[in-house]
Design an enzyme around this catalytic site. Structure first.
Site, mmCIF file in Angstrom:
data_model
loop_
_atom_site.group_PDB
_atom_site.id
_atom_site.type_symbol
_atom_site.label_atom_id
_atom_site.label_comp_id
_atom_site.label_asym_id
_atom_site.label_seq_id
_atom_site.Cartn_x
_atom_site.Cartn_y
_atom_site.Cartn_z
ATOM 1 C CG ASP A 192 8.733 11.107 -5.643
ATOM 2 O OD1 ASP A 192 7.943 10.457 -4.920
ATOM 3 O OD2 ASP A 192 8.634 12.333 -5.816
ATOM 4 C CG ASN B 252 -0.638 8.610 2.541
ATOM 5 O OD1 ASN B 252 -1.240 7.709 1.972
ATOM 6 N ND2 ASN B 252 0.126 9.484 1.896
ATOM 7 C CG HIS C 130 -1.224 5.259 -0.547
ATOM 8 N ND1 HIS C 130 -1.980 5.877 0.428
ATOM 9 C CD2 HIS C 130 -2.012 4.270 -1.049
ATOM 10 C CE1 HIS C 130 -3.159 5.284 0.518
ATOM 11 N NE2 HIS C 130 -3.195 4.306 -0.364
ATOM 12 N NE ARG D 100 -3.841 2.045 2.466
ATOM 13 C CZ ARG D 100 -3.918 2.822 3.541
ATOM 14 N NH1 ARG D 100 -3.161 2.562 4.611
ATOM 15 N NH2 ARG D 100 -4.739 3.848 3.589
ATOM 16 C CG HIS E 232 -7.957 -3.849 -2.302
ATOM 17 N ND1 HIS E 232 -9.032 -3.168 -2.842
ATOM 18 C CD2 HIS E 232 -7.023 -2.899 -2.052
ATOM 19 C CE1 HIS E 232 -8.754 -1.878 -2.910
ATOM 20 N NE2 HIS E 232 -7.538 -1.686 -2.444
#
Length: 322
Positions: A77, A97, A69, A65, A194
């Site tokens: 990056d 987050n 994200h 995850r 998931h």
């Protein structure tokens, strides 16, 4: 899919040139990028992930995850790893987050790699490798990760609004993915991530309470499954840690997610949305009936997604810019 084909695709020297969220990215990645400068880097990352998993079964889902994200903001990056400082609130502290965890795994992996070859391997590459290892060590497919990403210097919590939300419909999902050069097949395949992990009630509360003016519960949910969720997540739930595993085999990377989705037992509106499009539903059926088909598609989509990059440096500490 044959392993050789999977590796051949990954080993290809990738040149990524396109516009992404307003940034022009021109990047060359190669699976052999560190073969001379840091040949044991991948081994060190795998060791760190394996050690963390031995103490915490939630680590694989967390790393996968985290990588997703990271990639969906400015490309892969490592900006999700930066901590807030001064007047800047970083991505990791943005609302979507807040529940990210296991950052220490990346820190430990980075420390191990720095001992081997100081200042050579980017945090972004380490995160991409750790996400791959998380899948493999959970029973999923392996692949050669194209490497050569650089770490970004910008990390802003406000940018996390760009992340696809669990409440998105199919149109919103496809728009989000297409803006990043990703297809419907990428959307459906990456949603299969998931299969690992756990979700808090807040991410699927909209489906089990006050769904709309006609229904309290989303009618697309399996009734007995919905009832179980309502017991775990009552309407005035005060237990912040309450929630549900993403599927019935939440520590194993398999195709159970798709099987449960077809049975009306998915958690998010964005999961259910995959069944509202003919092509996407066909892919869900395909992946539900064949673990190999899912593995093949997931590997290709992970390589495409993780090849989005736009950083400028190699950090010595993943939490701060140089």
């Amino acid at each position: 899919m044959a392993t050789t084909t999977m590796h051949a695709f990954a080993a290809t020297f990738l040149i990524i040139i396109f516009f992404f969220n307003g940034f022009h990215l021109s990047y060359a990645l190669s699976s052999h990028y560190y073969s001379k400068t840091c040949p044991k880097a991948e081994e060190a990352v795998t060791k760190a992930v394996k050690k963390a998993m031995s103490n915490d079964q939630t680590v694989p889902a967390a790393l996968l995850r985290m990588h997703f994200h990271d990639c969906f903001i400015r490309g892969c990056d490592g900006s999700v790893l930066l901590r807030s400082s001064g007047n800047n609130t970083a991505e990791k502290d943005g609302p979507p987050n807040i529940s990210l965890h296991a950052f220490y795994v990346i820190d430990h992996a980075k420390a191990a790699v720095e001992e081997l070859c100081p200042g050579v391997v980017s945090c972004a590459d380490i995160l991409a490798l750790a996400a791959r290892d998380a899948v493999v060590l959970s029973g999923g497919p392996t692949w050669d990760v194209p490497k050569g990403r650089k770490d970004g210097r910008i990390s802003k919590a406000i940018d996390t609004r760009q992340l696809p939300a669990p409440t998105f419909n199919f149109s919103q999902l496809t728009q989000s993915f297409s803006q990043r050069g990703l297809s419907t097949e990428d959307l459906v395949a990456l949603s299969g991530g998931h299969t690992l992990g756990f979700s808090h009630c807040s991410s699927f509360q909209n489906r089990i309470h006050n769904f709309n003016t006609m229904n309290d519960v989303d009618p697309s949910l399996n009734p007995s499954f919905a009832q179980r969720l309502r017991k775990v997540c009552p309407i005035h739930n005060k237990v912040k840690s309450a929630g549900s595993t993403m599927d019935s085999t939440s520590t194993v990377f398999d195709n159970t997610y798709y099987k449960m989705l077809l049975q009306g037992m998915s958690l998010f509106s964005s999961d259910q949305a995959l069944l509202t499009d003919h092509k996407a539903k066909g892919l869900v059926n395909k992946f539900a009936s064949s673990q190999d088909s899912f593995n093949e598609a997931f590997v290709k989509s992970m390589i495409r997604m993780s090849s989005l990059s736009g950083g400028q440096e190699v950090r010595l500490d993943c939490k701060v810019t140089r």
